[in-house]
Design an enzyme around this catalytic site. Structure first.
Site, mmCIF file in Angstrom:
data_model
loop_
_atom_site.group_PDB
_atom_site.id
_atom_site.type_symbol
_atom_site.label_atom_id
_atom_site.label_comp_id
_atom_site.label_asym_id
_atom_site.label_seq_id
_atom_site.Cartn_x
_atom_site.Cartn_y
_atom_site.Cartn_z
ATOM 1 N N ILE A 29 -5.403 -6.530 -7.677
ATOM 2 C CA ILE A 29 -5.390 -7.072 -9.041
ATOM 3 C C ILE A 29 -5.303 -5.949 -10.076
ATOM 4 O O ILE A 29 -4.804 -6.131 -11.185
ATOM 5 C CB ILE A 29 -6.636 -7.964 -9.277
ATOM 6 C CG1 ILE A 29 -6.403 -8.951 -10.394
ATOM 7 C CG2 ILE A 29 -7.898 -7.134 -9.474
ATOM 8 C CD1 ILE A 29 -7.406 -10.082 -10.392
ATOM 9 N N HIS A 97 -10.816 -3.197 4.032
ATOM 10 C CA HIS A 97 -9.480 -3.268 3.435
ATOM 11 C C HIS A 97 -8.846 -1.887 3.392
ATOM 12 O O HIS A 97 -9.529 -0.871 3.253
ATOM 13 C CB HIS A 97 -9.515 -3.879 2.028
ATOM 14 C CG HIS A 97 -10.500 -3.241 1.103
ATOM 15 N ND1 HIS A 97 -11.858 -3.501 1.170
ATOM 16 C CD2 HIS A 97 -10.339 -2.356 0.092
ATOM 17 C CE1 HIS A 97 -12.478 -2.808 0.235
ATOM 18 N NE2 HIS A 97 -11.578 -2.094 -0.430
#
Ligand code: AMP
Length: 132
Positions: A29, A97
Site C-alpha cells: 500500500i 512477507h
C-alpha cells in the site's frame, strides 16, 4: 489475525499481482518504488525465522520470478528483495512477507548499512564457536 490474513480471506481489499495455492502477491500500500510488491504465504507463520524451509525456498523463487518480470516489463534496472523479521528489524506485520522492490535510476531509495567498526577477528571467532 493480522491484516494480511484479512487480505487472504478477502475481507480487506488488495491489488493482487499473483496467486496460487500457497502464496499471494499484492502491491504494498506504501509504494517504496513503482511495483513494490509483497509476497505472503497463505498458511500464516510469523517470519522467516519461523517459516518451514520449503516455504522460504518457494517464496524466494517466486520473488525472483516477479523481480525478473519487473526488470523485463516495468523497465526496472534492478531489485531489492528483503524480509524483515521481528520489530528490531523493522517488521510491522506479524505474517511472513517478502518485499520485492524494483529499482529505478530516479527512485532515490537508499538501502545502506553502517560500518560498526567491529573487530572482524573476534566476530568471526564468536560465530565459529557458536556452531560448535
Ligand atoms: P514490514 O515493515 O516489513 O513488516 O512490511 C509491512 C508492509 O506492509 C509495509 O510496507 C506496509 O506498507 C504494508 N502494508 C500494511 N498494510 C497493508 C495493506 N492493507 N495492503 C498492502 N500493504 C500493506
Amino acid at each position: 489475525m493480522t491484516i494480511f490474513s484479512k487480505i487472504i480471506d478477502g475481507s480487506i481489499p488488495s491489488k493482487k499481482i499473483y496467486e496460487d495455492d500457497q502464496f499471494l502477491a499484492f502491491l504494498d500500500i506504501s509504494q517504496a518504488s513503482k511495483g513494490h510488491t509483497l509476497i505472503i504465504p497463505k498458511d500464516p507463520t510469523i517470519s522467516v525465522l519461523t517459516a518451514k524451509p520449503d516455504v522460504v525456498a518457494d517464496i524466494n523463487v517466486l520473488a525472483q520470478r516477479l523481480a525478473k518480470h519487473y526488470v523485463e516489463h516495468l523497465n526496472a534496472q534492478g531489485v531489492n528483495i528483503i524480509t524483515n523479521a521481528n520489530p528490531i528489524a523493522g517488521q510491522t506485520v506479524d505474517h511472513y512477507h517478502v518485499h520485492v522492490i524494483p529499482r529505478y535510476k530516479e527512485d532515490e531509495l537508499e538501502f545502506k548499512t553502517k560500518d560498526q567498526q567491529l573487530d572482524l577477528d573476534s566476530v568471526h571467532k564468536e560465530i565459529l564457536e557458536s556452531f560448535k
